[in-house]
Design a protein around this motif. Sequence first.
Motif, PDB file in Angstrom:
ATOM      1  N   TRP A  90       0.846  -1.191   0.000  1.00 38.38           N
ATOM      2  CA  TRP A  90       0.000   0.000   0.000  1.00 38.38           C
ATOM      3  C   TRP A  90       0.882   1.242   0.000  1.00 38.38           C
ATOM      4  O   TRP A  90       1.881   1.289   0.700  1.00 38.38           O
ATOM      5  CB  TRP A  90      -0.903   0.029   1.243  1.00 38.38           C
ATOM      6  N   SER A  91       0.501   2.226  -0.785  1.00 35.30           N
ATOM      7  CA  SER A  91       1.289   3.459  -0.858  1.00 35.30           C
ATOM      8  C   SER A  91       0.383   4.654  -0.596  1.00 35.30           C
ATOM      9  O   SER A  91      -0.818   4.617  -0.870  1.00 35.30           O
ATOM     10  CB  SER A  91       1.960   3.605  -2.232  1.00 35.30           C
ATOM     11  N   THR A  92       0.971   5.701  -0.060  1.00 32.45           N
ATOM     12  CA  THR A  92       0.229   6.931   0.197  1.00 32.45           C
ATOM     13  C   THR A  92       1.221   8.078   0.298  1.00 32.45           C
ATOM     14  O   THR A  92       2.433   7.857   0.418  1.00 32.45           O
ATOM     15  CB  THR A  92      -0.584   6.816   1.499  1.00 32.45           C
ATOM     16  N   THR A  93       0.718   9.281   0.256  1.00 26.19           N
ATOM     17  CA  THR A  93       1.558  10.462   0.455  1.00 26.19           C
ATOM     18  C   THR A  93       1.400  10.929   1.899  1.00 26.19           C
ATOM     19  O   THR A  93       0.384  10.635   2.549  1.00 26.19           O
ATOM     20  CB  THR A  93       1.146  11.595  -0.489  1.00 26.19           C
ATOM     21  N   PRO A  94       2.381  11.665   2.445  1.00 32.47           N
ATOM     22  CA  PRO A  94       2.232  12.198   3.811  1.00 32.47           C
ATOM     23  C   PRO A  94       0.972  13.036   3.977  1.00 32.47           C
ATOM     24  O   PRO A  94       0.310  12.973   5.020  1.00 32.47           O
ATOM     25  CB  PRO A  94       3.503  13.031   3.991  1.00 32.47           C
ATOM     26  N   GLN A  95       0.612  13.819   2.952  1.00 26.62           N
ATOM     27  CA  GLN A  95      -0.580  14.655   3.049  1.00 26.62           C
ATOM     28  C   GLN A  95      -1.843  13.802   3.203  1.00 26.62           C
ATOM     29  O   GLN A  95      -2.714  14.088   4.034  1.00 26.62           O
ATOM     30  CB  GLN A  95      -0.705  15.551   1.804  1.00 26.62           C
ATOM     31  N   GLN A  96      -1.940  12.739   2.399  1.00 25.22           N
ATOM     32  CA  GLN A  96      -3.092  11.845   2.505  1.00 25.22           C
ATOM     33  C   GLN A  96      -3.126  11.165   3.872  1.00 25.22           C
ATOM     34  O   GLN A  96      -4.189  10.997   4.470  1.00 25.22           O
ATOM     35  CB  GLN A  96      -3.027  10.791   1.398  1.00 25.22           C
ATOM     36  N   LEU A  97      -1.945  10.788   4.348  1.00 25.26           N
ATOM     37  CA  LEU A  97      -1.852  10.099   5.635  1.00 25.26           C
ATOM     38  C   LEU A  97      -2.339  10.995   6.778  1.00 25.26           C
ATOM     39  O   LEU A  97      -3.142  10.566   7.620  1.00 25.26           O
ATOM     40  CB  LEU A  97      -0.412   9.659   5.875  1.00 25.26           C
ATOM     41  N   TYR A  98      -1.893  12.249   6.817  1.00 28.76           N
ATOM     42  CA  TYR A  98      -2.296  13.155   7.895  1.00 28.76           C
ATOM     43  C   TYR A  98      -3.793  13.450   7.834  1.00 28.76           C
ATOM     44  O   TYR A  98      -4.454  13.556   8.887  1.00 28.76           O
ATOM     45  CB  TYR A  98      -1.478  14.447   7.835  1.00 28.76           C
ATOM     46  N   ARG A  99      -4.338  13.594   6.637  1.00 34.89           N
ATOM     47  CA  ARG A  99      -5.792  13.817   6.534  1.00 34.89           C
ATOM     48  C   ARG A  99      -6.560  12.615   7.068  1.00 34.89           C
ATOM     49  O   ARG A  99      -7.571  12.752   7.753  1.00 34.89           O
ATOM     50  CB  ARG A  99      -6.173  14.095   5.076  1.00 34.89           C
ATOM     51  N   GLU A 100      -6.075  11.407   6.751  1.00 37.62           N
ATOM     52  CA  GLU A 100      -6.753  10.194   7.210  1.00 37.62           C
ATOM     53  C   GLU A 100      -6.655  10.066   8.732  1.00 37.62           C
ATOM     54  O   GLU A 100      -7.612   9.644   9.388  1.00 37.62           O
ATOM     55  CB  GLU A 100      -6.141   8.971   6.531  1.00 37.62           C
ATOM     56  N   LEU A 101      -5.520  10.424   9.303  1.00 35.40           N
ATOM     57  CA  LEU A 101      -5.375  10.379  10.759  1.00 35.40           C
ATOM     58  C   LEU A 101      -6.387  11.298  11.435  1.00 35.40           C
ATOM     59  O   LEU A 101      -6.985  10.937  12.461  1.00 35.40           O
ATOM     60  CB  LEU A 101      -3.948  10.774  11.154  1.00 35.40           C
ATOM     61  N   ASP A 102      -6.594  12.482  10.887  1.00 37.05           N
ATOM     62  CA  ASP A 102      -7.588  13.398  11.448  1.00 37.05           C
ATOM     63  C   ASP A 102      -8.989  12.784  11.374  1.00 37.05           C
ATOM     64  O   ASP A 102      -9.767  12.867  12.343  1.00 37.05           O
ATOM     65  CB  ASP A 102      -7.575  14.732  10.694  1.00 37.05           C
ATOM     66  N   ARG A 103      -9.320  12.165  10.240  1.00 36.37           N
ATOM     67  CA  ARG A 103     -10.646  11.561  10.102  1.00 36.37           C
ATOM     68  C   ARG A 103     -10.839  10.404  11.084  1.00 36.37           C
ATOM     69  O   ARG A 103     -11.899  10.249  11.688  1.00 36.37           O
ATOM     70  CB  ARG A 103     -10.851  11.065   8.660  1.00 36.37           C
ATOM     71  N   LEU A 104      -9.807   9.580  11.239  1.00 38.19           N
ATOM     72  CA  LEU A 104      -9.907   8.438  12.141  1.00 38.19           C
ATOM     73  C   LEU A 104     -10.032   8.891  13.594  1.00 38.19           C
ATOM     74  O   LEU A 104     -10.759   8.270  14.390  1.00 38.19           O
ATOM     75  CB  LEU A 104      -8.683   7.536  11.974  1.00 38.19           C
ATOM     76  N   ALA A 105      -9.337   9.963  13.954  1.00 40.21           N
ATOM     77  CA  ALA A 105      -9.439  10.486  15.315  1.00 40.21           C
ATOM     78  C   ALA A 105     -10.840  11.046  15.564  1.00 40.21           C
ATOM     79  O   ALA A 105     -11.429  10.837  16.636  1.00 40.21           O
ATOM     80  CB  ALA A 105      -8.379  11.560  15.536  1.00 40.21           C
ATOM     81  N   GLU A 106     -11.391  11.740  14.585  1.00 45.65           N
ATOM     82  CA  GLU A 106     -12.737  12.295  14.722  1.00 45.65           C
ATOM     83  C   GLU A 106     -13.786  11.202  14.861  1.00 45.65           C
ATOM     84  O   GLU A 106     -14.782  11.375  15.571  1.00 45.65           O
ATOM     85  CB  GLU A 106     -13.068  13.190  13.517  1.00 45.65           C
ATOM     86  N   SER A 107     -13.565  10.071  14.203  1.00 39.89           N
ATOM     87  CA  SER A 107     -14.541   8.980  14.254  1.00 39.89           C
ATOM     88  C   SER A 107     -14.331   8.060  15.449  1.00 39.89           C
ATOM     89  O   SER A 107     -15.095   7.112  15.646  1.00 39.89           O
ATOM     90  CB  SER A 107     -14.470   8.160  12.954  1.00 39.89           C
TER      91      SER A 107
END
Length: 210
Positions: free
Chosen positions: A33-50
């Motif tokens: 699986w690959s991702t960019t740091p920007q995508q990763l940080y956005r996903e971390l925010d979403r996961l924390a909110e949920s």
Amino acid sequence: MSLKYAVLAALLEGEASGYDLAKVFDVSVADFWSTTPQQLYRELDRLAESGLIEARVVEQQRRPNKRVFTLTEAGRASLGAFTAEPPRPTAIRDELLVMTQAVDVGDQEAVRASVEERMEWARAKLARYERLRERMLDGRDEETFVAEAGRIGPYLTLMRGRSFEQENLRWGEKVLELLERRAASRARTPADPGPAGRHADAAAPGRPRG
């Protein structure tokens, strides 16, 4: 599959900052699986909110404060439920394969160079995966590791990454071999004038037939 589950799976290793996770994705998760740091940080925010991960701020004296993330029980449950779902079939979308498909009408030398470059990437990844494997085994043979390790999932995905790059090397070697053989065969065989040329030769006046 969304990035969500790849992040949750990475946090099974324990608490980590976004920077730590970016390194994990670059090394340990890059084989599937690959991702960019920007995508990763956005996903971390979403996961924390949920509520699937928990974030806390770590104060640092000489460096900016950082957030570190931990998998919650809800996150573990979500990840567990995900493993019970049937995975979608893998779809290959590879520009190099399109170029190889069109090699008969394209720049053969450029395609060869691209195949050789892909093989170099594969060798570099294999070397990195081998270093990671040695760290996982930590002097143990595979049988001992399987019996003693707390988790085996990262080792299983590492095996898949290694076999994928090994296959890339085998495929590249075969492609270069076949292109070389075809070029040598074409050099020895006079060019075929094609149906139009053959018909013209047959109809040429004064040429004996029989």
